[in-house]
Design an enzyme around this catalytic site. Sequence first.
Site, mmCIF file in Angstrom:
data_model
loop_
_atom_site.group_PDB
_atom_site.id
_atom_site.type_symbol
_atom_site.label_atom_id
_atom_site.label_comp_id
_atom_site.label_asym_id
_atom_site.label_seq_id
_atom_site.Cartn_x
_atom_site.Cartn_y
_atom_site.Cartn_z
ATOM 1 N N PRO J 9 24.320 -78.284 17.357
ATOM 2 C CA PRO J 9 25.102 -78.303 18.593
ATOM 3 C C PRO J 9 26.062 -79.487 18.728
ATOM 4 C CG PRO J 9 22.824 -78.930 19.014
ATOM 5 C CD PRO J 9 22.874 -78.460 17.605
ATOM 6 N N ASN J 10 27.194 -79.203 19.318
ATOM 7 C CA ASN J 10 28.225 -80.191 19.661
ATOM 8 C C ASN J 10 28.992 -80.702 18.445
ATOM 9 O OD1 ASN J 10 27.812 -80.402 22.599
ATOM 10 N ND2 ASN J 10 25.793 -81.180 22.019
ATOM 11 N N ARG J 17 34.533 -86.225 20.113
ATOM 12 C CA ARG J 17 33.235 -86.632 20.670
ATOM 13 C C ARG J 17 32.823 -88.029 20.191
ATOM 14 N NH1 ARG J 17 27.745 -84.463 17.926
ATOM 15 N NH2 ARG J 17 26.256 -85.396 19.383
ATOM 16 N N TYR J 22 30.771 -91.035 15.741
ATOM 17 C CA TYR J 22 30.759 -89.888 14.836
ATOM 18 C C TYR J 22 32.019 -89.790 13.978
ATOM 19 C CZ TYR J 22 26.896 -88.507 17.845
ATOM 20 O OH TYR J 22 25.717 -88.491 18.545
ATOM 21 N N ASN J 73 22.773 -80.446 9.093
ATOM 22 C CA ASN J 73 22.955 -81.460 10.135
ATOM 23 C C ASN J 73 22.533 -80.811 11.446
ATOM 24 O OD1 ASN J 73 23.699 -83.239 12.082
ATOM 25 N ND2 ASN J 73 25.750 -83.656 11.269
ATOM 26 N N ALA J 76 21.429 -82.685 17.721
ATOM 27 C CA ALA J 76 20.374 -82.934 18.716
ATOM 28 C C ALA J 76 19.104 -82.133 18.442
ATOM 29 C CB ALA J 76 20.891 -82.629 20.117
ATOM 30 N N HIS J 79 15.801 -83.568 16.834
ATOM 31 C CA HIS J 79 14.806 -84.374 17.526
ATOM 32 C C HIS J 79 13.944 -83.550 18.481
ATOM 33 C CE1 HIS J 79 17.427 -87.330 15.821
ATOM 34 N NE2 HIS J 79 18.417 -86.895 16.548
ATOM 35 N N ASP J 86 9.763 -74.730 12.102
ATOM 36 C CA ASP J 86 8.954 -73.603 11.635
ATOM 37 C C ASP J 86 9.754 -72.690 10.710
ATOM 38 O OD1 ASP J 86 6.702 -74.439 12.868
ATOM 39 O OD2 ASP J 86 6.655 -72.893 14.398
ATOM 40 N N GLU J 97 19.047 -83.278 4.436
ATOM 41 C CA GLU J 97 19.384 -83.544 5.835
ATOM 42 C C GLU J 97 20.482 -84.599 5.902
ATOM 43 O OE1 GLU J 97 16.121 -83.718 8.582
ATOM 44 O OE2 GLU J 97 17.154 -85.156 9.869
ATOM 45 N N HIS J 99 23.159 -86.902 8.514
ATOM 46 C CA HIS J 99 23.608 -87.330 9.838
ATOM 47 C C HIS J 99 24.861 -88.175 9.700
ATOM 48 C CE1 HIS J 99 20.063 -85.821 11.812
ATOM 49 N NE2 HIS J 99 19.357 -86.327 10.836
ATOM 50 N N SER J 101 26.159 -90.389 12.026
ATOM 51 C CA SER J 101 25.851 -91.765 12.431
ATOM 52 C C SER J 101 24.551 -92.192 11.756
ATOM 53 C CB SER J 101 25.697 -91.831 13.952
ATOM 54 O OG SER J 101 24.572 -91.076 14.364
ATOM 55 N N ARG J 106 20.320 -95.852 16.234
ATOM 56 C CA ARG J 106 20.478 -95.186 17.528
ATOM 57 C C ARG J 106 19.273 -95.484 18.435
ATOM 58 N NH1 ARG J 106 24.021 -90.874 17.257
ATOM 59 N NH2 ARG J 106 23.910 -91.033 19.533
ATOM 60 N N ARG J 110 16.252 -90.850 18.925
ATOM 61 C CA ARG J 110 16.984 -90.256 17.813
ATOM 62 C C ARG J 110 16.539 -90.823 16.463
ATOM 63 N NH1 ARG J 110 21.644 -87.468 20.207
ATOM 64 N NH2 ARG J 110 22.036 -88.433 22.223
#
Lengths: 145, 145, 145, 145, 145, 145, 145, 145, 145, 145, 145, 145
Positions: J9-10, J17, J22, J73, J76, J79, J86, J97, J99, J101, J106, J110
Amino acid sequence: MRISVLNGPNLNLLGQREPELYGSKTLAEIESLVREEAKRLGAKISWFQTNHEGELVEAIQNLPRRADGAVLNGAAFTHTSLAIRDALLAVKVPFVEVHLSNIFAREERRRHSLFADLAVGVVTGFGAHGYVMGLQALHAALRGD
Amino acid sequence: MRISVLNGPNLNLLGQREPELYGSKTLAEIESLVREEAKRLGAKISWFQTNHEGELVEAIQNLPRRADGAVLNGAAFTHTSLAIRDALLAVKVPFVEVHLSNIFAREERRRHSLFADLAVGVVTGFGAHGYVMGLQALHAALRGD
Amino acid sequence: MRISVLNGPNLNLLGQREPELYGSKTLAEIESLVREEAKRLGAKISWFQTNHEGELVEAIQNLPRRADGAVLNGAAFTHTSLAIRDALLAVKVPFVEVHLSNIFAREERRRHSLFADLAVGVVTGFGAHGYVMGLQALHAALRGD
Amino acid sequence: MRISVLNGPNLNLLGQREPELYGSKTLAEIESLVREEAKRLGAKISWFQTNHEGELVEAIQNLPRRADGAVLNGAAFTHTSLAIRDALLAVKVPFVEVHLSNIFAREERRRHSLFADLAVGVVTGFGAHGYVMGLQALHAALRGD
Amino acid sequence: MRISVLNGPNLNLLGQREPELYGSKTLAEIESLVREEAKRLGAKISWFQTNHEGELVEAIQNLPRRADGAVLNGAAFTHTSLAIRDALLAVKVPFVEVHLSNIFAREERRRHSLFADLAVGVVTGFGAHGYVMGLQALHAALRGD
Amino acid sequence: MRISVLNGPNLNLLGQREPELYGSKTLAEIESLVREEAKRLGAKISWFQTNHEGELVEAIQNLPRRADGAVLNGAAFTHTSLAIRDALLAVKVPFVEVHLSNIFAREERRRHSLFADLAVGVVTGFGAHGYVMGLQALHAALRGD
Amino acid sequence: MRISVLNGPNLNLLGQREPELYGSKTLAEIESLVREEAKRLGAKISWFQTNHEGELVEAIQNLPRRADGAVLNGAAFTHTSLAIRDALLAVKVPFVEVHLSNIFAREERRRHSLFADLAVGVVTGFGAHGYVMGLQALHAALRGD
Amino acid sequence: MRISVLNGPNLNLLGQREPELYGSKTLAEIESLVREEAKRLGAKISWFQTNHEGELVEAIQNLPRRADGAVLNGAAFTHTSLAIRDALLAVKVPFVEVHLSNIFAREERRRHSLFADLAVGVVTGFGAHGYVMGLQALHAALRGD
Amino acid sequence: MRISVLNGPNLNLLGQREPELYGSKTLAEIESLVREEAKRLGAKISWFQTNHEGELVEAIQNLPRRADGAVLNGAAFTHTSLAIRDALLAVKVPFVEVHLSNIFAREERRRHSLFADLAVGVVTGFGAHGYVMGLQALHAALRGD
Amino acid sequence: MRISVLNGPNLNLLGQREPELYGSKTLAEIESLVREEAKRLGAKISWFQTNHEGELVEAIQNLPRRADGAVLNGAAFTHTSLAIRDALLAVKVPFVEVHLSNIFAREERRRHSLFADLAVGVVTGFGAHGYVMGLQALHAALRGD
Amino acid sequence: MRISVLNGPNLNLLGQREPELYGSKTLAEIESLVREEAKRLGAKISWFQTNHEGELVEAIQNLPRRADGAVLNGAAFTHTSLAIRDALLAVKVPFVEVHLSNIFAREERRRHSLFADLAVGVVTGFGAHGYVMGLQALHAALRGD
Amino acid sequence: MRISVLNGPNLNLLGQREPELYGSKTLAEIESLVREEAKRLGAKISWFQTNHEGELVEAIQNLPRRADGAVLNGAAFTHTSLAIRDALLAVKVPFVEVHLSNIFAREERRRHSLFADLAVGVVTGFGAHGYVMGLQALHAALRGD
């Protein structure tokens, strides 16, 4: 002045849902109260309710193009959705957080909010009337009162 | 309708005290705003500020004889005084809790309140305007709106 | 240079009160030591002791008009009074925190301080001598040494 | 009177290292200040700095043969080294703990000390001046003042 | 059978160091007791003490080339050194953990061990005698008794 | 010298019960080992096992009349029974705590003991051999070695 | 025998204040019960109630000159006032702590007391009758029964 | 461009040490891979390994004179050494943190890092390849890519 | 009026058991004091002590047929036995909880009680006299005083 | 080799943003970088972004049919979403994985990830470049390098 | 197929004991229901209830000789008895855990179970019917359905 | 009698997904078992699975119009979704919570449920059979058995 009112999950059940906590007014009745007050203040309301976190994220992402500020009742997402927090952080549109019930008198997990520290301010515990208070306070803040 | 406005410690310093957090209005200026709105609503205001916990306890003990409801900004006592909570529990006079700054955006120790679960509702983060909102909401609640 | 020395609750009992912890000097004897050293430094001392939190709040509120800095031994209030912290935050007068006993060697609840992060520095564990050290350090800090 | 001044890791970088926290004086400049004051007091200083925990352990083990007391700035070891605590417990030489920055105003992990409860007292937040204060206080304590 | 006895920080002070906790025997006297028992068992002892974590890490790294097993009294490092734990995990040499004092009767921070779950077993509280017990138990374990 | 060996719940199942943790020896086999060593040391053993907390409490209450010291394997009661702790506190008979498995390598709830701080010392992780070690250590302690 | 009965905040409201918790007797009625029993025991009562922490601190500071012991119901201060604890520590006058409601059956924050470990004993949950029990027990303790 | 690669305790054992976690390559083999890639990128590598915290502190203190950036695998010190954190804070040389194993999949105590928030970024879980990735990323960052 | 006095584990050792905590009176002497006072009050006492949790559970299960109320000193079971709590919840016979020592002055694990919130009230810290106080208070409560 | 890049998301707001956190590249620009590198490596990219948790769950459920590995990625959702964890557990497709930032720098909430322990490895803090690093590392892992 | 039904403390009071929580059926009536269902399934029931932890430990120790599986309602022991857990671990007989009330809706201390992770499964909240469900599920599991 | 069976995220993968935890039956096979038993009981089943929280919220909001009760396996949402809890609170339709695996034997985060305290009861650990048990128990509860 364009103001978006954003409502989270289960608020479509207002009136039937635990009325001793959330009051007996339906969401449509609250919408009428808010639109009435907005007319008085010369503001234009857009109204939105969803039970889907992703839709609320996107409604917030769209705020910069559609509104000068928002009144947000995130309902249960208030306490769990980091994605919505990120959307609020991203768009930086001023908003007021509103809760129908007094979240300070609720169980532990409802006493903190993932959004509230980003808000102009918070109004909690005044039922449907809280939406009107939130609208007025946002209107004043946007006008720089 | 008689409404008592009760102010806790250091609020006598408003205007000078960390204005970026609490705004630049003095407590006297806020009192004027509140009295003006009270006049409009037909309510009678009594105004009180103290830096002494015991005096606030006793001001609350006296509420049943002097007011139909209260607007309370307990300031630092909000987070530490069980004695004031006990006084509020004892008199059971309806009250609205008001904070100038948004306590959700403050440090951990200021995010919980020892009084708020007893309040009709809470207004936080709207500066001096929050007192007027608190007065209006209390007025509406006392009239059973 | 005007320096206010502020003493919190039960310090009026010094000499009798748990002398193994707090030493055998009375508060009056400490005052003499401090005044003597102040004379040497060319500073003017005002001395204050209270058992009432509200009075200490107000003594701090008055600092800007009366002193260039303060030596503060908040005693038990050090660990409980958010109202005094707020007063210190409001007036922003430089101060040094002093404790007679070594608070690091006390029980858990006395090892943190609600004021110390706002202080120029902290002196703890040197008994009556700590007041003199605090005065000297504050004097140096105010002169920009 | 022989006094050992013991300095922990990274203090050799003083002057360059985060000067907003630790000041702009180098460790050599602080040593000069301390030696000057020691001369005034008639005390003899031995000066030691190390980045190795084991060396600080052994410097403390040697204290009984070399000094009547110590001024200790353990730097980062203050918060992590149980071995140094054990050395202090073993030799039982009186010491004063000194920190340049105000550890009460630092992050959580720097607010507790593994040595401080064993010290005569603690001086924190007064920069280079704190070493001089520590020396004076230790001198007074050793003389039984 | 070659057995390495590894001693951590401050154990070189035994005899003088808090004798009510650690007993009055010196480390040399304990070494004699251990060597005597080893002779009886037909085992060869190498003896090591250090105040430096890195040296203990490297002594453990060298175990596979020098010993069939180890008796380890990590002293303060027992509670803080993850590097020593990693060395023990790397070499996988069987060892017995020994403590002079009863660590279950010490303060909270000394009641857990970063090494003990990797040990064959732990002997704690029997003073110098515990080294002999540890040697015997290791000897039995290495022989598969 | 009379020594009582006290065994807690489920130790009657030794040999069958999770042998990878507790070994393949039965409790009777361990008893033989202990009696043999006791003969060698000139001590007299009394042996007891129970699955009932109250019976273990009373066995401990009877110690002063029947034994000079005890070897105690409290099994599961080690982690839950305050009543047994109180019995140990009441009779003040010296005892050694023994565990078959290494409790430091077990799950969290088995890593602390309600009795161990009252013991002379603790032996853990050496299986059946630990009983013999415990007996020897207790014997030495009672003789004041 | 002189006994001081000290009452904390909001106890002046007894009778009206949450009678299901605190009973229907007023503080004056409780005072009568206590004076009557004191007469029977041949003790002299002084009675005090305050809503101000500082006044309770000073009442306790004055105990050595005015009473042989005290019955203390600190009410809300029981759970928050370190200053009162310090006064009790300073004067070392024997006292009995009394609570009208059973604090073990109250919410978490009322279940611990900052004074109780300093008391001879505590009586909690017997309403007005608890004052009489406290008086009797203190009387017996002072007579050395 | 000069890049320093700093390796903490027990990394000298790579290849033998828990290869299922850390892979079967020796530290020398990893050094070759890194030097090869550095040649390709036109960077100059200095390579360092130590089991001594103090030596790593000093290697970091020397960075400003010797390197434009660092690749740091602090191994066990990552989770315990505040002194190394302080050295990193002092020199402010850009660095990338690398771990061979995926620290997010390790036990609790290895999931946080005392250095990582100061790093440009972190690479964890890719074995020897992670060093190459760290070098590349640092190289890009230093060139401002 | 029939009153059952129920005593938990290790109370049969009173007089010998840590007399500085529990006093020098035996349980039989306390029984005499209680029977004497019961005679004065016209109540009939049944007396019970056990070291077995299950027997105390069953003694409580039998209360409805045998007593109008109980005085309960659960000793160590107070802090560990949920089964006894369930028995008290099941029978709902009014009872007073008594402790010889002041549990507020004991270690953390003895400061909470699993039974006390179900009691009429609690008496703690008055030694043998506390049983008499508990009897009187229960007697008064049962008579509705 | 088919590689799926999954964005939470986002991330559709990248570029606008919080660019200080970011970076200033848009998601489309990052996609170009990744496709370019994939071409170089001979891998085929499928690209996906969603603000809906359920859609990300289903994209992961479809991985076994569509990809040999994934770069994830989760933004949010990293977390908060156990449902995504699952799905990752169910399909067992290798993934890296990423990220933008440095999550270690953080706020607390996070710093942990619900997915990272299942990943091959994690790359965090290198902005857009991290996606390329993740692709390379996944490519190497899938080829068994 | 032989199935043992084991009942813990206070279940002998069923029917009278807090019927709003545990229902109005007596344990004998539940036994009838279970025997009836067992007859239908062709299983043989042995029925046991005890208020003594030690007896339940031993009943479980005897299971291998007497039953193919067990239905266990440990009542209060579920939350406190590590000895019973150890017995279950020792005998490894398959069992189903049953609770009359819904333990998820009870107070915190009753929401976890010391046995449940060892069970085939758990049935909670269905009153007497839960025993029948547990029997059926155990029967199916033992038959390998 | 109409019964709705509601399945949360990733249950569409049953049969492939971690079969050692969740069994080898597909969701379609479980549906068949449930429909068969429902036929036997004379109940009508509606079956629903979703990976989207919002869809599950709305399925629950629709329950009052479509079902007399529900069998709910919320899967991962069980542990994270306050919005689903709010929907369950709003509609107040009786439901049984079912889990395939024994959640008491899973990791910490799966041991608590946000829905279970609202359920009639919970069945956990019996695999596919648990759905049939849940259906039967709900059927019995709705008939008032």
